[in-house]
Motif scaffolding. Sequence first.
Motif, PDB file in Angstrom:
ATOM      1  N   ASP A 145       3.210 -21.418   1.516  1.00  0.00           N
ATOM      2  CA  ASP A 145       3.120 -22.870   1.699  1.00  0.00           C
ATOM      3  C   ASP A 145       3.602 -23.292   3.086  1.00  0.00           C
ATOM      4  O   ASP A 145       3.826 -24.478   3.339  1.00  0.00           O
ATOM      5  CB  ASP A 145       3.906 -23.606   0.612  1.00  0.00           C
ATOM      6  CG  ASP A 145       5.386 -23.219   0.598  1.00  0.00           C
ATOM      7  OD1 ASP A 145       5.853 -22.564   1.565  1.00  0.00           O
ATOM      8  OD2 ASP A 145       6.079 -23.559  -0.374  1.00  0.00           O
TER       9      ASP A 145
ATOM     10  N   SER B  59       6.420 -22.901   4.490  1.00  0.00           N
ATOM     11  CA  SER B  59       7.840 -23.240   4.590  1.00  0.00           C
ATOM     12  C   SER B  59       8.619 -22.042   5.138  1.00  0.00           C
ATOM     13  O   SER B  59       8.091 -20.930   5.277  1.00  0.00           O
ATOM     14  CB  SER B  59       8.387 -23.605   3.206  1.00  0.00           C
ATOM     15  OG  SER B  59       8.326 -22.471   2.353  1.00  0.00           O
TER      16      SER B  59
ATOM     17  N   GLN C  97      11.009 -20.513   3.552  1.00  0.00           N
ATOM     18  CA  GLN C  97      11.080 -19.554   2.451  1.00  0.00           C
ATOM     19  C   GLN C  97       9.795 -18.741   2.370  1.00  0.00           C
ATOM     20  O   GLN C  97       9.818 -17.532   2.096  1.00  0.00           O
ATOM     21  CB  GLN C  97      11.301 -20.289   1.119  1.00  0.00           C
ATOM     22  CG  GLN C  97      12.695 -20.874   0.939  1.00  0.00           C
ATOM     23  CD  GLN C  97      12.830 -22.252   1.559  1.00  0.00           C
ATOM     24  OE1 GLN C  97      11.919 -22.731   2.242  1.00  0.00           O
ATOM     25  NE2 GLN C  97      13.965 -22.891   1.326  1.00  0.00           N
ATOM     26  N   SER C  98       8.673 -19.408   2.642  1.00  0.00           N
ATOM     27  CA  SER C  98       7.376 -18.744   2.612  1.00  0.00           C
ATOM     28  C   SER C  98       7.245 -17.715   3.730  1.00  0.00           C
ATOM     29  O   SER C  98       6.643 -16.649   3.550  1.00  0.00           O
ATOM     30  CB  SER C  98       6.261 -19.792   2.727  1.00  0.00           C
ATOM     31  OG  SER C  98       4.998 -19.198   2.651  1.00  0.00           O
TER      32      SER C  98
ATOM     33  N   GLN D  70      11.753 -21.589  -4.781  1.00  0.00           N
ATOM     34  CA  GLN D  70      11.910 -22.996  -4.422  1.00  0.00           C
ATOM     35  C   GLN D  70      13.392 -23.323  -4.339  1.00  0.00           C
ATOM     36  O   GLN D  70      14.213 -22.668  -4.983  1.00  0.00           O
ATOM     37  CB  GLN D  70      11.214 -23.878  -5.463  1.00  0.00           C
ATOM     38  CG  GLN D  70       9.712 -23.695  -5.483  1.00  0.00           C
ATOM     39  CD  GLN D  70       9.044 -24.519  -6.568  1.00  0.00           C
ATOM     40  OE1 GLN D  70       9.693 -24.971  -7.508  1.00  0.00           O
ATOM     41  NE2 GLN D  70       7.749 -24.702  -6.446  1.00  0.00           N
TER      42      GLN D  70
ATOM     43  N   ASP E 287      16.515 -29.688 -13.268  1.00  0.00           N
ATOM     44  CA  ASP E 287      15.559 -28.664 -13.692  1.00  0.00           C
ATOM     45  C   ASP E 287      15.013 -28.956 -15.080  1.00  0.00           C
ATOM     46  O   ASP E 287      13.849 -28.711 -15.370  1.00  0.00           O
ATOM     47  CB  ASP E 287      16.206 -27.279 -13.693  1.00  0.00           C
ATOM     48  CG  ASP E 287      16.016 -26.565 -12.359  1.00  0.00           C
ATOM     49  OD1 ASP E 287      15.063 -26.914 -11.643  1.00  0.00           O
ATOM     50  OD2 ASP E 287      16.808 -25.673 -12.053  1.00  0.00           O
TER      51      ASP E 287
ATOM     52  N   HIS F 205       9.799 -26.802 -12.240  1.00  0.00           N
ATOM     53  CA  HIS F 205       9.162 -26.298 -11.031  1.00  0.00           C
ATOM     54  C   HIS F 205       7.725 -25.889 -11.322  1.00  0.00           C
ATOM     55  O   HIS F 205       7.377 -25.507 -12.434  1.00  0.00           O
ATOM     56  CB  HIS F 205       9.908 -25.066 -10.508  1.00  0.00           C
ATOM     57  CG  HIS F 205      11.264 -25.381  -9.975  1.00  0.00           C
ATOM     58  ND1 HIS F 205      12.238 -24.425  -9.856  1.00  0.00           N
ATOM     59  CD2 HIS F 205      11.812 -26.524  -9.513  1.00  0.00           C
ATOM     60  CE1 HIS F 205      13.335 -24.959  -9.343  1.00  0.00           C
ATOM     61  NE2 HIS F 205      13.092 -26.232  -9.135  1.00  0.00           N
ATOM     62  N   ASP F 206       6.887 -25.940 -10.289  1.00  0.00           N
ATOM     63  CA  ASP F 206       5.530 -25.426 -10.418  1.00  0.00           C
ATOM     64  C   ASP F 206       5.556 -23.951 -10.804  1.00  0.00           C
ATOM     65  O   ASP F 206       4.648 -23.454 -11.473  1.00  0.00           O
ATOM     66  CB  ASP F 206       4.774 -25.585  -9.090  1.00  0.00           C
ATOM     67  CG  ASP F 206       4.589 -27.045  -8.713  1.00  0.00           C
ATOM     68  OD1 ASP F 206       4.578 -27.878  -9.624  1.00  0.00           O
ATOM     69  OD2 ASP F 206       4.454 -27.332  -7.510  1.00  0.00           O
ATOM     70  N   GLN F 207       6.602 -23.236 -10.404  1.00  0.00           N
ATOM     71  CA  GLN F 207       6.689 -21.811 -10.688  1.00  0.00           C
ATOM     72  C   GLN F 207       6.870 -21.517 -12.174  1.00  0.00           C
ATOM     73  O   GLN F 207       6.636 -20.402 -12.622  1.00  0.00           O
ATOM     74  CB  GLN F 207       7.849 -21.197  -9.890  1.00  0.00           C
ATOM     75  CG  GLN F 207       7.575 -21.169  -8.401  1.00  0.00           C
ATOM     76  CD  GLN F 207       8.791 -20.759  -7.581  1.00  0.00           C
ATOM     77  OE1 GLN F 207       9.889 -20.629  -8.108  1.00  0.00           O
ATOM     78  NE2 GLN F 207       8.596 -20.579  -6.293  1.00  0.00           N
TER      79      GLN F 207
ATOM     80  N   ARG G 106      14.217 -14.732  -2.262  1.00  0.00           N
ATOM     81  CA  ARG G 106      15.183 -15.703  -1.742  1.00  0.00           C
ATOM     82  C   ARG G 106      15.726 -15.186  -0.412  1.00  0.00           C
ATOM     83  O   ARG G 106      16.037 -14.001  -0.297  1.00  0.00           O
ATOM     84  CB  ARG G 106      16.339 -15.891  -2.744  1.00  0.00           C
ATOM     85  CG  ARG G 106      15.940 -16.712  -3.959  1.00  0.00           C
ATOM     86  CD  ARG G 106      17.159 -17.251  -4.701  1.00  0.00           C
ATOM     87  NE  ARG G 106      16.727 -18.191  -5.715  1.00  0.00           N
ATOM     88  CZ  ARG G 106      16.457 -17.859  -6.987  1.00  0.00           C
ATOM     89  NH1 ARG G 106      16.588 -16.609  -7.368  1.00  0.00           N
ATOM     90  NH2 ARG G 106      16.067 -18.771  -7.838  1.00  0.00           N
TER      91      ARG G 106
END
Length: 278
Positions: free
Chosen positions: A140, A142, A144-145, A247, A255, A260-262, A277
């Motif tokens: 995405d 980011s 993290q990505s 994420q 939460d 999350h989408d995940q 991570r």
Amino acid sequence: MIFKKLALAFTFSPNQKALLYESKYLMDLFGSELVLIHAGDKTPEAEKKINDLIEEAAIDKTKLEIVWKNGDPIKIILGTCDEKNVDLLIAGALEKENFLKYYIGSIARKIMREARCSVLVLSHPSVNRKSFEKFCVSIDFSYQSEIAAAKAFEFAKLENAEELIFIRELQLPALASTVYDSGSTEEAESKVNSWQKEEEEKIDLFIKELNLYGMPIKKVCLYGKQGWESSNYVRKIKGDIFIIPAQPQKSKIFDRIFQHDQEFIFENLPSSIMLIRP
């Protein structure tokens, strides 16, 4: 080195031997150390069982540490990973159980959410380890990505993977409006093609900026419900491992209200999953 220190929680479950063999394979592949974690009593019988398995798997004991602790399994596993500076925690899914209610619904979901290190959930751990051939990576753009993409690239190279696929997933409400409001299929297709070209150009730039050269990378753009579309795609092409950037962690109350989408991916395990991570 992709991961310097691995960890595996052992419980003497039916798939424990396979998980130990998988961990040994990854130790050798990454040149890593391994921490074995047991939440329970250190009895002579338990110690003999794990030592016999270690001998059978031919694990280098100079690169191995065994931790025995009593208490809550989640706290012990996560706490030990923090104490030992673990980079990757390995877990397994029991195929014969209901994955959502049994595995993800209990220990593994908490681990996936709360671990401060990367997590690998193996969908079909085996003593006769088969290399991952199809790597799928969610991106995405980011930070993290970027970390996930770089680690996935190095992992795929080590495995001599046949395919490395970067998946860009988007929700496009305007597309539905184009189709249903205008009634023009051609206009909708043109819009999709335009969006896809734009996203593929972004992926090309993403790859260039990360200097990911040395093996071909396939680009896939998916449109629809995030998590659901990518999970279905990985399952459809029979991907071996799906690598996703974690994420940002939110409060537990947040939460529970906003998933999350995940969660779609965790609930419908399409393959082995590696959650990265930083």
